[in-house]
Design a protein around this motif. Structure first.
Motif, PDB file in Angstrom:
ATOM      1  N   GLU A  97       0.718  -1.503  -0.274  1.00 33.74           N
ATOM      2  CA  GLU A  97       0.121   0.253   0.340  1.00 33.74           C
ATOM      3  C   GLU A  97       1.128   1.397  -0.074  1.00 33.74           C
ATOM      4  O   GLU A  97       0.619   2.049  -0.523  1.00 33.74           O
ATOM      5  CB  GLU A  97      -0.974   0.219   0.893  1.00 33.74           C
ATOM      6  CG  GLU A  97      -2.384   1.239   1.005  1.00 33.74           C
ATOM      7  CD  GLU A  97      -2.664   0.964   2.326  1.00 33.74           C
ATOM      8  OE1 GLU A  97      -2.106   0.799   3.597  1.00 33.74           O
ATOM      9  OE2 GLU A  97      -4.380   1.955   2.344  1.00 33.74           O
ATOM     10  N   ILE A 121       0.594   4.394  -2.841  1.00 35.41           N
ATOM     11  CA  ILE A 121       0.073   5.539  -1.687  1.00 35.41           C
ATOM     12  C   ILE A 121       1.834   6.468  -2.220  1.00 35.41           C
ATOM     13  O   ILE A 121       0.989   7.467  -3.347  1.00 35.41           O
ATOM     14  CB  ILE A 121       0.428   5.693  -0.035  1.00 35.41           C
ATOM     15  CG1 ILE A 121      -0.706   4.913  -0.198  1.00 35.41           C
ATOM     16  CG2 ILE A 121       0.001   7.353   0.166  1.00 35.41           C
ATOM     17  CD1 ILE A 121      -0.539   4.994   1.179  1.00 35.41           C
ATOM     18  N   ALA A 151     -10.846   9.584  -1.960  1.00 34.25           N
ATOM     19  CA  ALA A 151      -9.341  10.328  -0.974  1.00 34.25           C
ATOM     20  C   ALA A 151      -8.365   9.067  -1.763  1.00 34.25           C
ATOM     21  O   ALA A 151      -8.040   9.475  -1.208  1.00 34.25           O
ATOM     22  CB  ALA A 151     -10.240   9.221   0.053  1.00 34.25           C
ATOM     23  N   LEU A 152      -8.636   7.979  -1.357  1.00 38.36           N
ATOM     24  CA  LEU A 152      -7.492   6.462  -2.111  1.00 38.36           C
ATOM     25  C   LEU A 152      -6.364   7.379  -3.372  1.00 38.36           C
ATOM     26  O   LEU A 152      -5.366   7.274  -3.497  1.00 38.36           O
ATOM     27  CB  LEU A 152      -7.720   5.442  -2.754  1.00 38.36           C
ATOM     28  CG  LEU A 152      -8.839   4.719  -1.317  1.00 38.36           C
ATOM     29  CD1 LEU A 152      -8.821   3.349  -1.964  1.00 38.36           C
ATOM     30  CD2 LEU A 152      -7.913   4.607  -0.166  1.00 38.36           C
ATOM     31  N   SER A 153      -7.175   8.443  -4.360  1.00 39.21           N
ATOM     32  CA  SER A 153      -5.929   9.099  -5.477  1.00 39.21           C
ATOM     33  C   SER A 153      -5.959   9.753  -4.675  1.00 39.21           C
ATOM     34  O   SER A 153      -4.281   9.766  -5.580  1.00 39.21           O
ATOM     35  CB  SER A 153      -7.397   9.064  -6.492  1.00 39.21           C
ATOM     36  OG  SER A 153      -7.842   7.983  -6.839  1.00 39.21           O
ATOM     37  N   LEU A 154      -5.913  10.661  -3.724  1.00 44.64           N
ATOM     38  CA  LEU A 154      -5.616  11.643  -3.484  1.00 44.64           C
ATOM     39  C   LEU A 154      -4.007  11.618  -2.739  1.00 44.64           C
ATOM     40  O   LEU A 154      -3.198  12.237  -2.817  1.00 44.64           O
ATOM     41  CB  LEU A 154      -5.603  12.455  -2.399  1.00 44.64           C
ATOM     42  CG  LEU A 154      -6.902  13.579  -3.453  1.00 44.64           C
ATOM     43  CD1 LEU A 154      -8.408  14.132  -2.513  1.00 44.64           C
ATOM     44  CD2 LEU A 154      -6.230  14.447  -3.995  1.00 44.64           C
ATOM     45  N   GLY A 155      -4.507  10.054  -3.065  1.00 42.70           N
ATOM     46  CA  GLY A 155      -2.929   9.847  -1.621  1.00 42.70           C
ATOM     47  C   GLY A 155      -2.922   9.106  -0.059  1.00 42.70           C
ATOM     48  O   GLY A 155      -2.150   8.796   0.473  1.00 42.70           O
ATOM     49  N   PHE A 156      -4.253   9.062   0.226  1.00 42.87           N
ATOM     50  CA  PHE A 156      -4.919   8.470   1.639  1.00 42.87           C
ATOM     51  C   PHE A 156      -4.566   7.299   1.648  1.00 42.87           C
ATOM     52  O   PHE A 156      -4.893   6.876   0.374  1.00 42.87           O
ATOM     53  CB  PHE A 156      -6.036   9.253   2.045  1.00 42.87           C
ATOM     54  CG  PHE A 156      -6.146  10.512   1.821  1.00 42.87           C
ATOM     55  CD1 PHE A 156      -5.812  10.803   3.377  1.00 42.87           C
ATOM     56  CD2 PHE A 156      -7.350  11.235   1.329  1.00 42.87           C
ATOM     57  CE1 PHE A 156      -5.750  12.583   3.840  1.00 42.87           C
ATOM     58  CE2 PHE A 156      -7.414  13.014   2.038  1.00 42.87           C
ATOM     59  CZ  PHE A 156      -7.200  13.143   2.808  1.00 42.87           C
ATOM     60  N   SER A 157      -3.843   6.374   2.837  1.00 42.76           N
ATOM     61  CA  SER A 157      -4.001   5.440   3.052  1.00 42.76           C
ATOM     62  C   SER A 157      -5.576   4.683   3.085  1.00 42.76           C
ATOM     63  O   SER A 157      -6.540   5.848   3.558  1.00 42.76           O
ATOM     64  CB  SER A 157      -3.232   5.022   4.352  1.00 42.76           C
ATOM     65  OG  SER A 157      -3.622   5.666   5.040  1.00 42.76           O
ATOM     66  N   ARG A 158      -5.963   3.762   2.928  1.00 46.45           N
ATOM     67  CA  ARG A 158      -7.266   3.034   3.405  1.00 46.45           C
ATOM     68  C   ARG A 158      -8.124   3.451   5.040  1.00 46.45           C
ATOM     69  O   ARG A 158      -8.792   3.792   4.700  1.00 46.45           O
ATOM     70  CB  ARG A 158      -7.004   1.635   3.567  1.00 46.45           C
ATOM     71  CG  ARG A 158      -8.924   0.868   3.823  1.00 46.45           C
ATOM     72  CD  ARG A 158      -8.915   0.797   2.561  1.00 46.45           C
ATOM     73  NE  ARG A 158     -10.682   0.850   2.848  1.00 46.45           N
ATOM     74  CZ  ARG A 158     -11.713   1.056   4.235  1.00 46.45           C
ATOM     75  NH1 ARG A 158     -11.557   2.486   4.571  1.00 46.45           N
ATOM     76  NH2 ARG A 158     -12.768   0.435   4.313  1.00 46.45           N
TER      77      ARG A 158
END
Ligand SMILES: Nc1ncnc2c1ncn2[C@@H]1O[C@H](COP(=O)(O)OP(=O)(O)O)[C@@H](O)[C@H]1O
Ligand SMILES: [Mg+2]
Lengths: 255, 247
Positions: free
Chosen positions: A83, A87, B148-155
């Motif tokens: 992950e 990221i 949100a994930l596309s911006l770079g947030f983790s799960r």
């Protein structure tokens, strides 16, 4: 056309080689090849369901192809395992969606600063200053304190673009960003994208706005049935396509 | 001053046949007033910790990892489908006893009956909150998580900064309803002799024949507390409203 002399000398930023992907038994991508140079605007056109959104989702690692290679800069996207690696990739790639997907519980300003402050660790002051500059750039300075639900579709989409730009991406993917908009607000969103392309931002656009695609793109890619049928300059694809399927698609749109 | 007011109240109540003379005995009044304090303490502590349990349990339920989600699901089902009173008995008479034996006597056991009520109510209502929050998380559009994930947030960052704040808003009416029930459930403490207001009243009316009088007070105490919770809930609902969204 925005071609510059240096266009062909610029290094490749995104490269897809023989990318295959299925959902269950539904083969969605059947060997996609794509090359995007740094600073290029590449538009992907094609009928609905031909796999355009899937291609974009593979590029930023939301989906993993079952075969083939995807390289962004020096990153082999197809080989990312953790992950944390994905990221790191997504921080470098902006994604703008058809449905804007702003965070409805945050004001416009908060929508833009949340990613730089939480992900990049930018200090609040810097993030806010940059956010206001971006809002000026998308001509929404007066909407910093509004909530997404209070804005028109076109305004929300421009905020979504500002939100993506706040991460200083080296590449931005636009997935049919004007398809959900009222016709009168399409123009204001396209104007923003046009400026980004002129500023040299690398963009991959999935779009049905053929005239816009012809105007801003360095290259057009026509997909159908999970394959790249033809790619070339806007001049070639729109006025002298070699493949009869491209010809059929363009003609059907004209009439 | 207070003394004369009290006397006037007792005299007035006597006219309509209610006997509140226990209020004049400091020996009875003290524990009874303390009981109100204990009820409020139980409610406040359980409200806060049940919400924390709810957030953790909902995160585990929606983690997408079977080895986390499945045991959590079993805990939620067990908790929801057994009476709170039975859970309290089980905790106090079984678990507490085992702890007593393990630490070598009740005097070494840091957990009081009060603490067990807070623990049981927090876990029980935490499981119920978690169901409301899970429904809230599942009501967050998939594309919102993708952005949100596309911006770079983790799960987990996406959960913390985007999905839970939205889920909390969707779940707020259910959560407030749960908390009102929680306040009423603090009366269960009387089953293991925690001196909250129900138990304190019970101690008084077994000495005097004034059940009706104390019942009226008990209704007032729980009525005011649940009203406060409901008020806080509607304040939050107004405060957290997302302008222009949905309704
Ligand atoms: N998450 C998914 N699960 C299953 N099938 C999907 C999913 N996403 C897309 N598809 C299918 O993949 C095909 C291509 O979809 P998409 O890439 O969205 O096409 P386009 O963007 O060109 O309209 C369609 O048949 C669609 O139904
Ligand atoms: Mg699509």
């Amino acid at each position: 056309m925005p071609h510059t002399e240096t266009h062909h000398e610029r290094p490749t930023l995104v490269q897809l080689r023989d990318v295959h992907l299925s959902f269950g038994s539904n083969k969605v991508l059947k060997g996609v090849d794509l090359n995007v140079r740094q600073g290029d605007a590449v538009s992907i056109i094609g009928p609905s369901g031909s796999g355009k959104s899937t291609i974009l989702r593979c590029i930023n690692g939301l989906l993993a192809p079952e075969r083939g290679e995807i390289v962004v800069g020096n990153t082999p996207v197809h080989a990312l395992k953790t992950e944390a690696d994905r990221i790191a990739l997504r921080k470098r790639i902006g994604f703008v969606f058809q449905q804007y997907n702003l965070f409805p519980h945050l004001s416009v300003l908060e929508n833009i600063v949340i990613a730089p402050t939480r992900i990049l660790g930018t200090d609040r002051q810097t993030a806010e200053r940059e956010a206001r500059e971006l809002l000026a750039r998308v001509r929404l300075s007066d909407k910093a304190d509004a909530y997404p639900g209070q804005l028109s579709g076109g305004q929300q989409q421009r905020v979504a673009i500002a939100r993506a730009l706040a991460m200083h991406p080296e590449l931005v993917l636009f997935d049919e960003v004007t398809s959900a908009l009222d016709p009168e607000t399409v123009g204001e969103v396209l104007a923003v994208i046009r400026e980004l392309v002129q500023d040299g931002l690398t963009c991959i656009l999935v779009t049905h706005e053929m005239r816009f695609a012809e105007e801003v793109s360095h290259e057009i890619v026509f997909t159908e049935g999970g394959e790249i049928v033809e790619h070339g300059t806007p001049q070639t694809i729109f006025h002298a396509p070699r493949n009869p399927r491209t010809h059929g698609f363009i003609n059907a749109l004209r009439n | 001053m207070i003394e004369s007011l009290l006397n006037a109240f007792i005299a007035a109540a006597k006219i309509i046949g209610l006997n509140y003379s226990f209020l004049l005995s400091a020996y009875e009044r003290g524990p009874w007033l303390e009981g109100i304090g204990i009820t409020i303490g139980l409610a406040l502590l359980s409200i806060v910790s049940s919400l924390l349990v709810g957030i953790v349990v909902a995160s585990l339920l929606t983690s997408g990892k079977p080895w986390l989600a499945n045991p959590t699901r079993a805990f939620v089902e067990l908790t929801r489908n057994t009476p709170t009173l039975v859970q309290l008995y089980c905790a106090f008479f079984v678990l507490n006893m085992l702890i007593n034996q393990a630490v070598g006597g009740a005097q070494n056991n840091p957990l009081s009956a009060f603490a067990w009520v807070v623990i049981v109510l927090s876990l029980h209502y935490g499981a119920i909150h978690a169901e409301a929050l899970r429904a809230g998380i599942e009501a967050v559009p998939k594309v919102t998580r993708e952005s949100a994930l596309s911006l770079g947030f983790s799960r987990s960052e996406s959960l913390r900064y985007v999905e839970l704040p939205l889920a909390m808003r969707f779940a707020l009416p259910s959560l407030v309803n749960n908390l009102v029930n929680l306040v009423k459930s603090t009366a269960l403490g009387s089953a293991i002799a925690v001196g909250e207001v129900t138990y304190a009243s019970l101690m008084i009316w077994t000495q005097r024949d004034n059940v009706l009088e104390l019942m009226i007070f008990i209704f007032l105490v729980y009525g005011i507390l649940t009203l406060l919770v409901a008020r806080a809930g509607s304040w939050l609902e107004t405060h957290l409203r997302m302008p222009g969204y949905g309704h």
